[in-house]
Each structure stands twice: as structure tokens, then as C-alpha cells.
Design a protein around this motif. Structure first.
Motif, PDB file in Angstrom:
ATOM      1  N   GLY A 177      16.256  25.592 -28.514  1.00  0.00           N
ATOM      2  CA  GLY A 177      17.100  24.442 -28.792  1.00  0.00           C
ATOM      3  C   GLY A 177      18.383  24.762 -29.526  1.00  0.00           C
ATOM      4  O   GLY A 177      19.320  23.953 -29.522  1.00  0.00           O
ATOM      5  N   VAL A 178      18.485  25.920 -30.180  1.00  0.00           N
ATOM      6  CA  VAL A 178      19.683  26.254 -30.944  1.00  0.00           C
ATOM      7  C   VAL A 178      20.922  26.377 -30.053  1.00  0.00           C
ATOM      8  O   VAL A 178      22.001  25.911 -30.437  1.00  0.00           O
ATOM      9  CB  VAL A 178      19.457  27.523 -31.777  1.00  0.00           C
ATOM     10  CG1 VAL A 178      20.760  28.044 -32.368  1.00  0.00           C
ATOM     11  CG2 VAL A 178      18.464  27.239 -32.903  1.00  0.00           C
ATOM     12  N   PRO A 179      20.848  27.009 -28.859  1.00  0.00           N
ATOM     13  CA  PRO A 179      22.041  27.022 -27.992  1.00  0.00           C
ATOM     14  C   PRO A 179      22.570  25.622 -27.699  1.00  0.00           C
ATOM     15  O   PRO A 179      23.785  25.415 -27.669  1.00  0.00           O
ATOM     16  CB  PRO A 179      21.533  27.712 -26.722  1.00  0.00           C
ATOM     17  CG  PRO A 179      20.435  28.595 -27.194  1.00  0.00           C
ATOM     18  CD  PRO A 179      19.761  27.832 -28.286  1.00  0.00           C
ATOM     19  N   GLU A 180      21.670  24.659 -27.531  1.00  0.00           N
ATOM     20  CA  GLU A 180      22.124  23.279 -27.308  1.00  0.00           C
ATOM     21  C   GLU A 180      22.834  22.733 -28.539  1.00  0.00           C
ATOM     22  O   GLU A 180      23.845  22.036 -28.429  1.00  0.00           O
ATOM     23  CB  GLU A 180      20.926  22.389 -26.953  1.00  0.00           C
ATOM     24  CG  GLU A 180      21.258  20.922 -26.777  1.00  0.00           C
ATOM     25  CD  GLU A 180      22.231  20.651 -25.649  1.00  0.00           C
ATOM     26  OE1 GLU A 180      23.011  19.683 -25.760  1.00  0.00           O
ATOM     27  OE2 GLU A 180      22.211  21.425 -24.656  1.00  0.00           O
ATOM     28  N   ALA A 181      22.315  23.063 -29.732  1.00  0.00           N
ATOM     29  CA  ALA A 181      22.973  22.625 -30.965  1.00  0.00           C
ATOM     30  C   ALA A 181      24.360  23.254 -31.096  1.00  0.00           C
ATOM     31  O   ALA A 181      25.321  22.584 -31.499  1.00  0.00           O
ATOM     32  CB  ALA A 181      22.107  22.985 -32.169  1.00  0.00           C
ATOM     33  N   ILE A 182      24.477  24.538 -30.752  1.00  0.00           N
ATOM     34  CA  ILE A 182      25.778  25.202 -30.806  1.00  0.00           C
ATOM     35  C   ILE A 182      26.741  24.564 -29.819  1.00  0.00           C
ATOM     36  O   ILE A 182      27.926  24.353 -30.123  1.00  0.00           O
ATOM     37  CB  ILE A 182      25.620  26.708 -30.527  1.00  0.00           C
ATOM     38  CG1 ILE A 182      24.773  27.363 -31.628  1.00  0.00           C
ATOM     39  CG2 ILE A 182      26.976  27.391 -30.438  1.00  0.00           C
ATOM     40  CD1 ILE A 182      24.484  28.836 -31.393  1.00  0.00           C
ATOM     41  N   ALA A 183      26.241  24.232 -28.651  1.00  0.00           N
ATOM     42  CA  ALA A 183      27.077  23.570 -27.649  1.00  0.00           C
ATOM     43  C   ALA A 183      27.563  22.214 -28.161  1.00  0.00           C
ATOM     44  O   ALA A 183      28.714  21.821 -27.916  1.00  0.00           O
ATOM     45  CB  ALA A 183      26.300  23.403 -26.348  1.00  0.00           C
ATOM     46  N   LYS A 184      26.700  21.489 -28.878  1.00  0.00           N
ATOM     47  CA  LYS A 184      27.107  20.198 -29.433  1.00  0.00           C
ATOM     48  C   LYS A 184      28.241  20.362 -30.434  1.00  0.00           C
ATOM     49  O   LYS A 184      29.181  19.562 -30.479  1.00  0.00           O
ATOM     50  CB  LYS A 184      25.909  19.529 -30.105  1.00  0.00           C
ATOM     51  CG  LYS A 184      24.809  19.072 -29.149  1.00  0.00           C
ATOM     52  CD  LYS A 184      23.619  18.536 -29.919  1.00  0.00           C
ATOM     53  CE  LYS A 184      22.480  18.156 -28.979  1.00  0.00           C
ATOM     54  NZ  LYS A 184      21.278  17.693 -29.704  1.00  0.00           N
ATOM     55  N   ILE A 185      28.148  21.415 -31.261  1.00  0.00           N
ATOM     56  CA  ILE A 185      29.197  21.656 -32.240  1.00  0.00           C
ATOM     57  C   ILE A 185      30.499  22.056 -31.535  1.00  0.00           C
ATOM     58  O   ILE A 185      31.586  21.595 -31.887  1.00  0.00           O
ATOM     59  CB  ILE A 185      28.757  22.740 -33.231  1.00  0.00           C
ATOM     60  CG1 ILE A 185      27.524  22.258 -34.011  1.00  0.00           C
ATOM     61  CG2 ILE A 185      29.891  23.074 -34.191  1.00  0.00           C
ATOM     62  CD1 ILE A 185      26.941  23.311 -34.921  1.00  0.00           C
ATOM     63  N   PHE A 186      30.405  22.925 -30.504  1.00  0.00           N
ATOM     64  CA  PHE A 186      31.588  23.310 -29.746  1.00  0.00           C
ATOM     65  C   PHE A 186      32.254  22.084 -29.129  1.00  0.00           C
ATOM     66  O   PHE A 186      33.482  21.957 -29.116  1.00  0.00           O
ATOM     67  CB  PHE A 186      31.207  24.294 -28.642  1.00  0.00           C
ATOM     68  CG  PHE A 186      30.935  25.692 -29.127  1.00  0.00           C
ATOM     69  CD1 PHE A 186      31.259  26.072 -30.422  1.00  0.00           C
ATOM     70  CD2 PHE A 186      30.368  26.640 -28.291  1.00  0.00           C
ATOM     71  CE1 PHE A 186      31.015  27.353 -30.874  1.00  0.00           C
ATOM     72  CE2 PHE A 186      30.126  27.922 -28.725  1.00  0.00           C
ATOM     73  CZ  PHE A 186      30.450  28.283 -30.023  1.00  0.00           C
ATOM     74  N   GLU A 187      31.443  21.199 -28.617  1.00  0.00           N
ATOM     75  CA  GLU A 187      31.966  20.010 -27.962  1.00  0.00           C
ATOM     76  C   GLU A 187      32.766  19.143 -28.929  1.00  0.00           C
ATOM     77  O   GLU A 187      33.757  18.508 -28.542  1.00  0.00           O
ATOM     78  CB  GLU A 187      30.807  19.200 -27.377  1.00  0.00           C
ATOM     79  CG  GLU A 187      31.222  17.951 -26.617  1.00  0.00           C
ATOM     80  CD  GLU A 187      30.031  17.204 -26.075  1.00  0.00           C
ATOM     81  OE1 GLU A 187      30.241  16.199 -25.370  1.00  0.00           O
ATOM     82  OE2 GLU A 187      28.886  17.621 -26.349  1.00  0.00           O
ATOM     83  N   SER A 188      32.353  19.139 -30.203  1.00  0.00           N
ATOM     84  CA  SER A 188      33.019  18.289 -31.196  1.00  0.00           C
ATOM     85  C   SER A 188      34.148  19.013 -31.912  1.00  0.00           C
ATOM     86  O   SER A 188      34.869  18.389 -32.700  1.00  0.00           O
ATOM     87  CB  SER A 188      31.993  17.807 -32.227  1.00  0.00           C
ATOM     88  OG  SER A 188      30.930  17.133 -31.607  1.00  0.00           O
TER      89      SER A 188
END
Length: 603
Positions: free
Chosen positions: A457-468
Motif C-alpha cells: 500500500g505504500v506505493p499508493e500512498a506515495i502516488a497520492k502525495i505526488f498527485e497533490s
């Protein structure tokens, strides 16, 4: 795409700018074993060059003698102060002997010259017999040091060690009494009994002749009889205008030692640190010059905290570590710059810590802070923020609350330019439900991610931060990668394998496209010598290399890696080769490998 001429740059620590440095102090053993190759030889050669400028060399024997001096000097560099002083006196005497002998053998020296006759040279060459102690006949250079230098040396010592230096020189026998830096420490396994320690401190303060005390440091186990003694010692320091006070009481409950009231009226304090003390404040606080305040393992209350903060108008730095009782930190001072909350202990029915500091520039929330939550009320001036705290995720009903906590903090930190996200915060974001997946827009330009990149799940969390984070320019990854399987991969299989991670990043590319428009610098701390450990990060690096339009460099920093203590650069070189063979979007992108040892082979 042609990659000719595009090669990884292998740099020693500190080479090529930014980051690095060998990690940590030496922790026992022979200190020479930790030096880089040829370091001792270069040091000895430098010493020899210096000696030869002051000692005439007439032959091979003189060179050998100078070489012995240099080796002995280098070998005694980390010796005690007493040993060094004895050695310096010995080498000074021998250098003088060599100089006199060289003068007596000068060619064409007139025998009748004044002061240069063979008789005069013989007299000057007469040295004490070898069975006499040369230390008693050498010049006492230490006594010629100015008082300012001697007192500066004392500032780096405990008071006990400063007193021991009196054996070095007759002049130093009383110099320590004017020492402005008082440092009393009783080690855990000290042979000095506690009552003897109290007597020692009393006698030192009784003989002190310094008009002003710049520093008073106290670090010792705390017993019942310490209360009156420590009150008396602190009063002595305060009456002498002390500027820095540190009190660390070991093996005692903080509620049993009350800080003396006189300390809260010390108008000369600039730096204060107290550990394991009861910090109840019953009167007015007058710390008009206090700039830094650190409180460790203390029980606080909101009223006392308010008195402390209002009575410190120029306070710049505040750190609360493992403290409990305070629920609201409100600072209106324009001087307040940095706040550190480390391992906060939540208690009571309202398990919340509110922070309001409109002029605060840097906030750090660290450590294990289970059982509550942080709320940021007014932090509009923040530039840097670090969310590296931990709250155990165990009950399913708390998962959403933890995710909302991190999301709420990011909402209040949307304007910071440098953001640090710890492992727990990344995992909390990874558990967000799909309907809550969108984070507030962040203005962060420098993002630091600390955690396990391979955690589910951490890659998804990193992607969320990149998106913002659409203005991101610099990305720093410090990861502890855990392989998802026990399958060992060799270099060839890693280079050819299509990771599931690459599929994920290509899938979310449309969401993080804006973030890739400004990214220029990516740095990662070495994941380890095992290629399998690189899998989660390598997939991200390959994706960034292929899609970041203005990327300048990817830095693989191995200088502080435990795994790189052994000279095995091949896994890191293989990672560099994989990145080199991958298509790149930016024509100026470089791959830089920083390695702690010299002589690392180039690719």
C-alpha cells in the motif's frame, strides 16, 4: 535512445556536492582500523614535511630520526592530554639536540667566531645524560599559553578532568578555579560514591573564583539527598549570572525533584535543558533572554506552560520529549522559530495536543505518540514540517481515524515548502478508503519520504502525495526495503524482469503528471547490497527517469549505508547499469553513485 557518453558518476563522500559523509563516530577498538587506505601514510608525510622545515637534515640518519618523530606523533594523536604533553616535551628536547648537532657540523664554520667556537657548541650541545628524565629539563611551553586559551580548553571538559590538568603545569594548578564552565558528571559505574561526589562539587564551588558562570551542566543518578544539594548548586550558578543550564537526573521519577523557584527568575539564562524533573510553575517566569528550552521526561500542565512561554519573549526553540500533561501549546512571540514534539504522552479524557504558533517556521512531530492526536490551529508561517511520529494501527475502527489525522495535518501544512513524511504516516495514508483518497493540494518543493517502500500500500500512498504536490523539485527517499518474496535474483534477471511496481506507476501516470513537470533532483539512501531489496525503489526510479521532463540527476547515496561497510559495490553498480539502459526523458539526466571508499571501479 543513444546513451553513449552517459555514465554513472562514482564519487567519494562529499564529492560532487550535496549529501554524504561517512556515518558515525568510532565506537571502540583501534581507531586506525577505521581510517581510509593510505590515510596514516599521508598524515606521517605531512608531519615529516613540517619537521624538516624546522630541523636541518644532513643525512639518512636524520631522516630516519624525523620519521620516528612523525610516526610517534601520529600514533599519540588520540592519547590523553597528559600523555600528549609529556610526548611534546620529549620531542621538543630531541629536536633541540638535533638542531645543536647540525650547527656543530656546519661546513666552513669559523672556529673563532663569537658564539660558534667548538667550545661554545660543545657547551650548547651538552644535554642531560640518558638516564635522567628529559621531561624535567625541557621548556615548559604549556605554561606560556594565554589564560583565554586555557579556559577555552576547559570549556570542552568536565570539571573533574579540568582539575586533573593541573599536573601538566605549575601555572595550571590554580587556573581551573577561574573556569566559567562547570560540568559535573557522575558516570553509572563510577568508583566515586554519591556522598563523595556531593563533597567534591561543594569543594569545587567553594574554591571557584570566576565572577561569571557561563555554563552549569549536571548529569548524575538522583537520590533522595540530591534535592537540597542541587538547589544550592543551582543557586550558586544563578547568582553568578549563568547563561546555560542543563540538569539530567537518571534513575529517578520526575515527580520527586522540584526545580527551585529561583531558576524561574534567572534573567541571564539563554539555554535551558531539564530532564526527569517536575516542571510545575507556581510563580512568574522571567526568562527575558532565553532562546532555547528543552524539557525531557517531565510532567507539565497548561497553566505552567503558558507562564513559561509568556515569560520567554525571545524564545526561538522549544523541544518537549516524552512529556505529559500539556494539552495546548500557544506561542504568540515573533521570535519563535522551531517546535519539536517527540514521543508525546497523551493522557486524560481529551487526548489531543493543540498547537498554535502564528510565527513558527519549523515543526517536527516525532517518536512514539500513541493514544491521541495532534491538531494544528494556527501555523500560517511554517516553511518546514516533519511528520515522523508513530501511532500503532491495531484496531480496525481506528484505521480511518488515523488516516484522517494525517490528512488533516497535511491540510494545515499545505503551504510548507519542505515536507518530511515518516513510515507510519505513509502507511496510514495507504489505508485510506477510495472515497477519501484525494489529499489537499500541497505547495511542497522538497519532499523527504522515510519508510519501507516495499510495504503493501505504500506505493499508493506515495502516488497520492505526488498527485497533490504539483511543484515538487527535489525528492529524497530514505527507505528500508523489505523484499516481498524470498526469491533471490541475479543481476541479469533483475535487468530483464518487468516488475509489478512498474505496471503500477504506469497506471497512475495520468494522476501524477503535473508533479513530474518540475522534478529535477532525486536522491535515495542505499537500500542494501541485495538486489531484491532494490525492487520497489528501482521501479519508481525507472519510471521517474522515463517521465520526468526536466530531471537533472538521480543520486544513489551509499556513504552512510551499513551494508556498504564491506567493499562490495557490484549491486549498486548493477542498479546504475539498469538505470543507464532505461530510456530517459531528460537529455541531461545523470546517475550518480556516491560510495564511501576510494578506488571504486568506474563503469
Amino acid at each position: 535512445m543513444d546513451n553513449a557518453g552517459w555514465r554513472p558518476m562514482l564519487l567519494p563522500p562529499g564529492g560532487g556536492g550535496g549529501g554524504g559523509g561517512a556515518g558515525g563516530a568510532l565506537d571502540g577498538g583501534d581507531w586506525r582500523a577505521h581510517l581510509p587506505p593510505n590515510s596514516r601514510e599521508r598524515t606521517v608525510n605531512k608531519i615529516m614535511e613540517t619537521l624538516k622545515r624546522h630541523i636541518p637534515v644532513s643525512g639518512p640518519e636524520d631522516l630516519r630520526e624525523i620519521n620516528r618523530f612523525a610516526l610517534k606523533f601520529e600514533g599519540n594523536f588520540y592519547a590523553s592530554a597528559t600523555s600528549q604533553s609529556y610526548y611534546l616535551r620529549e620531542i621538543s628536547s630531541k629536536m633541540l639536540k638535533m638542531w645543536i648537532e647540525s650547527q656543530s657540523t656546519l661546513p666552513n664554520a669559523p672556529s673563532n667566531s663569537v658564539g660558534n667556537s667548538s667550545e661554545d657548541l660543545g657547551k650548547r650541545a651538552r644535554l642531560p645524560p640518558s638516564n635522567q628524565d628529559e621531561r624535567q629539563n625541557s621548556v615548559d611551553y604549556i605554561s606560556q599559553l594565554p589564560d583565554a586559551i586555557i579556559l577555552h580548553i576547559f570549556s570542552f571538559m568536565t570539571t573533574k578532568d579540568a582539575i586533573k590538568t593541573s599536573v601538566l603545569s605549575k601555572r595550571w594548578r590554580s587556573t581551573w578555579t577561574s573556569n566559567q564552565y562547570m560540568n559535573f558528571s557522575l558516570p553509572v559505574h563510577s568508583s566515586l560514591k554519591f556522598k563523595s561526589f556531593i563533597t567534591f562539587v561543594d569543594s569545587v564551588l567553594l574554591r571557584c573564583t570566576a565572577i561569571k558562570a557561563k555554563r552549569f551542566l549536571f548529569d548524575a543518578p538522583c537520590y533522595a539527598l540530591i534535592q537540597s544539594s542541587l538547589d544550592r548548586w543551582l543557586q550558586f550558578a544563578i547568582e553568578h549570572g549563568v547563561e546555560e543550564v542543563s540538569v539530567n537526573l537518571r534513575y529517578w521519577r520526575y515527580k520527586d525533584f522540584l526545580l527551585p523557584r529561583i531558576l524561574f527568575c534567572c534573567t541571564t539564562l539563554v539555554h535551558l535543558r531539564v530532564s526527569k524533573c517536575c516542571f510545575w510553575v507556581f510563580s512568574t517566569v522571567n526568562w527575558c533572554f532565553l532562546k532555547t528550552l528543552r524539557i525531557d521526561y517531565a510532567k507539565l500542565n497548561d497553566d505552567g506552560m503558558m507562564r513559561v512561554l509568556s515569560g520567554s519573549p525571545v524564545l526561538e526553540f522549544l523541544e518537549l520529549k516524552s512529556c505529559e500533561g500539556v494539552k495546548h501549546i500557544m506561542v504568540e512571540s515573533k521570535s519563535f522559530r522551531e517546535l519539536v514534539i517527540d514521543s508525546h504522552k497523551f493522557c486524560g479524557q481529551v487526548s489531543m495536543l493543540k498547537i498554535s504558533a502564528p510565527h513558527l517556521l519549523k515543526l517536527r512531530l516525532l517518536g512514539n505518540s500513541r493514544g491521541g492526536e495532534f491538531r494544528l490551529d494556527e501555523v500560517s508561517s511554517l516553511i518546514e514540517a516533519e511528520l515522523n511520529f508513530n501511532m500503532e494501527i491495531c484496531a480496525l475502527d481506528k484505521v480511518k481515524a488515523h488516516a484522517d489525522l494525517v490528512k488533516g495535518l497535511l491540510k494545515r501544512l499545505h503551504h510548507v515548502t519542505e515536507l518530511v513524511m515518516g513510515s507510519w504516516c505513509l502507511q496510514a495514508l495507504s489505508l485510506m478508503e477510495a472515497r477519501d483518497m484525494f489529499l489537499p493540494s500541497l505547495k511542497c518543493q522538497h519532499l523527504i519520504l522515510l519508510g519501507a517502500a516495499g510495504h503493501e500500500g505504500v506505493p499508493e500512498a506515495i502516488a497520492k502525495i505526488f498527485e497533490s504536490t504539483q511543484l515538487l523539485e527535489k525528492l529524497f527517499l530514505q527507505t528500508s526495503c523489505t523484499p516481498n518474496s524470498a526469491i533471490e535474483l541475479n543481476a541479469d534477471s533483475v535487468g530483464r524482469r518487468v516488475f509489478a511496481g512498474e505496471e503500477f506507476w504506469n497506471f497512475v501516470k495520468w494522476r501524477i503528471y503535473q508533479c513530474l513537470m518540475h522534478l529535477r533532483h532525486v536522491e535515495i539512501v542505499d537500500c542494501g547490497a541485495n538486489l531484491l531489496a532494490w525492487e520497489p525503489v528501482l521501479s519508481l526510479l525507472k519510471f521517474l527517469l522515463q517521465n520526468a521532463l526536466w530531471l537533472d540527476k538521480i543520486v544513489i547515496n551509499s556513504t552512510n549505508s551499513k551494508s556498504s561497510q564491506a567493499f562490495e559495490p557490484s549491486p549498486r553498480l548493477e542498479v546504475a547499469r539498469i538505470l543507464l539502459s532505461h530510456p530517459k526523458c531528460s537529455p541531461r539526466a545523470k546517475v550518480i553513485l556516491r560510495y564511501p571508499f576510494q578506488g571504486c571501479p568506474s563503469v
